[in-house]
Write an enzyme that holds these catalytic residues in place. Structure first.
Site, short mmCIF file in Angstrom:
data_model
loop_
_atom_site.label_atom_id
_atom_site.label_comp_id
_atom_site.label_asym_id
_atom_site.label_seq_id
_atom_site.Cartn_x
_atom_site.Cartn_y
_atom_site.Cartn_z
N SER A 263 0.84 -1.21 0.00
CA SER A 263 0.00 0.00 0.00
C SER A 263 0.87 1.25 0.00
O SER A 263 2.02 1.21 0.46
CB SER A 263 -0.87 0.02 1.26
N ASP A 264 0.32 2.35 -0.50
CA ASP A 264 1.01 3.60 -0.23
C ASP A 264 0.80 3.88 1.26
O ASP A 264 -0.08 3.29 1.90
CB ASP A 264 0.46 4.73 -1.12
N TRP A 265 1.58 4.76 1.77
CA TRP A 265 1.61 4.97 3.25
C TRP A 265 0.35 5.69 3.73
O TRP A 265 0.21 6.88 3.55
CB TRP A 265 2.88 5.72 3.61
N GLY A 266 -0.56 4.88 4.27
CA GLY A 266 -1.83 5.45 4.69
C GLY A 266 -2.90 5.26 3.64
O GLY A 266 -3.97 5.85 3.72
N GLY A 267 -2.64 4.38 2.68
CA GLY A 267 -3.61 4.19 1.60
C GLY A 267 -4.63 3.10 1.87
O GLY A 267 -5.46 2.81 1.02
#
Ligand code: GLC
Length: 732
Positions: A263-267
């Site tokens: 995932s992207d960071w916080g996605g």
């Protein structure tokens, strides 16, 4: 005595044999990876499998300590290895061994139109990641340059899916040849920063497949990328980090991706979706840092305890967990547990040489009247260098690709080294304020006094190099926000006019990752488009300006004359930036030069354009036949002659048009290119193989690629705006 020795030896040997017999397969480096993966999986409890699927710190996730399977350490970014951060912080840990080599930004790499340099780039940055013991390098980015306002265009490879595909494959192959996983990002449609965390993008299937997916598809199917990062935004109502269509159907189904979706960071936003819609490794979800304490520890991640609970209650099938775990184990066995994992290097002379070469070959000469450039050392007594980008660091800021570097040679330092400090006079000219993430912080310096001082320096100089452009401040070339206009910021247009008033021999050098408007374009004799050139910026610029190196870069994206000329800005807010909830790409497949050609709008400078200090003649274009079937390969042949007096390189570009088709198609699309280096007077015959299948369009009725029989026009030139040879072929 001898009998005792023999007895001990026998016991030792038996222990060894049993140890070897007991040696589990996953640790037997001679075994194929898939056997080792299955063996490791068979030895793991559900808790251990789940623990692979989410972060344990800001940039790392667990291995299996009990089995000796190492942790996964990721790190940014596409242009160099980010400094070490604190366990659960974005902020630096102030280590003293992590100042890296800053390579040029990926727009510069793309502008070289030289896939060999992509391999050099990937190998070099891969060695730096390897030396810093990273498992995954969080790059390269291949989102498409749809709008010149996108804050992160500088991290990507431009507006054309074919160029992006050709340039991203060798980069990934280079990184992974050093036993480090690349992580191609951001999958998909993260083509702006405005509302990036939630904007719900939609577009036609044609545009999705013909423009936005090809570079990712090449990364997966040709470069065999070992990981991919889900994007923050939504696509057709689902966040890309857990999007069934993107991840299960297209990526893992159609493309047979066998790596890890990170995932992207916080996605990540939901356990059910993360479990079922194709995510493998959750990173960066908000936490207050510690697994056991705090109101939101790592163990509360969507793929942590909620996932384990669902497995134990039978809500989630164990096969979903096994698939994620398999992919992560495969990544580990391809990297940190690979039997022949190469060693790395960090801040080596070879990496500086690579950074210099890529910067030199990426610089684009846009205008050069009266042979303003090159300026040989010694030609002038006094050269004025004006502009903040001549001295400001351009490797810090910009968001996650920001770097703590071993060194960064500025343009002023490079020019001073080239021309001698007695011949260079510098004035700041304009000031932009510090690079602060998430907000603008204007400079406190007085703009008018800066201009006055610069004019005074320029007035008394023989020639002036204005060095400006954009920088990594918020609302510039920076993650987390888009630019607010096409114009040069910080009063630079006004400054350029002021300089021209006192010295007409003023050339403009732009350092940026995006196009800008140029109200002074007809008033200045010369323009260079430099990029964020990295550690060797000063030497690369000075080499090109002085003529030591003949520029050979070509624009990887079009420069519009004004923002409204750009496709994404033609259809109002819903098309860009969206209405804050939804967005629809109304220009469809007509992105970049596809738009300018089809709508007959003249760009300021065309995709693929770039001048040289020498001249070239593109000789007759021919093909081996004039009629082909859909599965054929066309052997295209042409000659290229250096008709000038300097060694240099030209990029021959082959575009294709399908004039008669049941669906509208762009006037031309790039389907091949070749960079050819020639001595003065030298002629080379170049042969390119072009697959007829590459001329296909995505057929929304068939939900597959299709090519209709008929005429196709092959068009060869040295820019999308300068076609010099055409040849018609027939596809049966
Ligand atoms: C950032 C970026 C991504 C980066 C990641 C880790 O928000 O979108 O490109 O790799 O988070 O810093």
């Amino acid at each position: 005595m001898k009998s005792i020795f023999l007895a001990v030896a026998a016991i030792g040997a038996s222990l060894l044999v049993t140890a070897q017999q007991k040696q589990p397969i996953y640790l037997d480096l001679s075994k194929p990876i898939e056997e080792r993966v299955e063996n490791a999986l068979s030895l793991m409890a559900a808790e251990e499998k789940v623990s692979l699927c989410y972060a344990q710190s800001k940039f790392s996730s667990k291995g299996v300590p009990r089995l000796g399977i190492p942790e996964v350490w990721t790190d940014d970014g596409p242009h160099g290895i980010r400094e070490e951060v604190l366990w659960d912080e974005w902020g630096g840990a102030n280590w003293t061994n992590d100042s890296c080599t800053a390579f040029p930004a990926l727009t510069c790499l793309s502008a070289t139109f030289n896939p060999k340099l992509s391999l050099l780039y990937g190998t070099s940055i891969g060695e730096e990641a390897r030396y810093r013991n990273k498992t995954v390098l969080l790059g390269p980015g291949v989102n498409i340059y749809r709008t010149p306002l996108n804050g992160r265009n500088f991290e990507y490879l431009g507006e054309d899916p074919y160029l992006s595909s050709r340039m991203v494959v060798p980069y990934i192959q280079g990184v992974q040849s050093i036993g480090v996983a690349a992580c191609v990002k951001h999958f998909a449609l993260n083509n702006q920063e405005a509302w990036r965390g939630h904007i719900n993008v939609d577009l036609s299937d044609r545009a999705l497949n013909e423009i936005y997916l090809p570079a990712f598809k090449a990364a997966v199917q040709e470069a065999k990328v070992w990981s991919i990062m889900g994007a923050y935004n939504q696509f057709r109502g689902r966040h890309c980090c857990h999007n069934d269509l993107l991840l299960n159907k297209i990526l893992k189904g159609d493309w047979k991706f066998d790596g890890v979706v990170i995932s992207d960071w916080g996605g990540v936003h939901d356990t059910d979706q993360a479990v079922n819609n194709g995510l493998d490794l959750e990173m960066g979800t908000y936490t207050d840092g510690l697994t056991t304490k705090g109101k939101f520890p790592y163990s509360d991640y969507y793929l942590a305890n909620p996932f384990l609970k669902g497995i134990k209650e039978g809500k989630y099938d164990i096969t979903l967990l096994d698939d994620k775990s398999r992919r992560i184990l495969r990544l580990i066995f391809r990297t940190t547990m690979s039997p022949n994992r190469p060693f790395g290097r960090f801040v080596s002379p070879q990496h500086s040489e690579a950074a210099l070469r890529i910067a030199q070959e990426g610089i684009v000469l846009l205008k050069n009247e009266q042979q303003f450039f090159p300026v040989p050392a010694g030609q002038y007594k006094k050269i004025a260098v004006i502009g903040e980008n001549a001295t400001r660091s351009l490797v810090i800021g910009g968001g996650s690709s920001s770097l703590k570097v071993a060194y960064e040679q500025s343009p002023l330092e490079g020019l001073t080294a080239k021309y001698g400090k007695d011949h260079i006079v510098y004035s700041l000219g304009y000031a932009s304020g510090p690079a602060v993430y998430g907000r603008e912080e204007p400079s406190k310096l007085n703009a008018d006094s800066l201009i006055a001082a610069a004019m005074d320096v320029a007035k008394h100089a023989d020639i002036v190099f204005f060095i400006g452009g954009l920088n990594k401040n918020h609302f510039q070339d920076c993650e987390g926000g888009d630019r607010q206009s096409l114009s040069l910021p910080f009063g630079q247009d006004k400054l350029i006019d002021a300089l021209l008033k006192v010295n007409k021999n003023t050339a403009v050098v732009l350092l940026s990752g995006n196009a800008v408007s140029m109200p002074w374009v007809n008033k200045v004799p010369a323009i260079i488009q430099g990029w964020y050139l990295g550690a060797e910026a000063g030497n690369a610029l000075a080499d090109v300006i002085s003529g030591e190196v003949n520029p050979s870069g070509k624009l990887p994206f079009s420069f519009p004359k004004k923002l409204e000329d750009n496709a994404a800005h033609f259809y109002g807010k819903i098309s860009y930036p969206g209405d804050s909830v939804n967005q629809y790409y109304k220009e469809d497949i007509l992105v970049g030069y596809r738009w300018f050609d089809t709508k007959k709008i003249a760009p300021q400078f065309s995709f693929g354009f770039g001048l040289s200090y020498t001249s070239f003649d593109l000789g007759p274009l021919s093909t081996d036949r004039l009629t082909y079937s859909k599965d054929d390969v066309i052997r295209v042949k042409f000659t290229l002659k250096n008709t000038g007096s300097r060694y240099g390189a030209e990029v021959a570009q082959l575009y294709v048009n399908d004039p008669i088709c049941t669906v509208p198609r762009p006037v031309k699309e790039l389907k091949a290119f070749e960079k050819v280096f020639l001595q003065p007077g030298e002629t080379k015959t170049v042969e390119l193989d072009v697959k007829v299948a590459d001329f296909a369009f995505y057929d929304e009725g068939k939900k597959d690629w299709n090519i209709e029989a008929g005429d196709f026009m092959l068009q060869m030139g040295n820019s999308s705006g300068n076609i010099s040879q055409k040849i018609k072929i027939v596809v049966k």
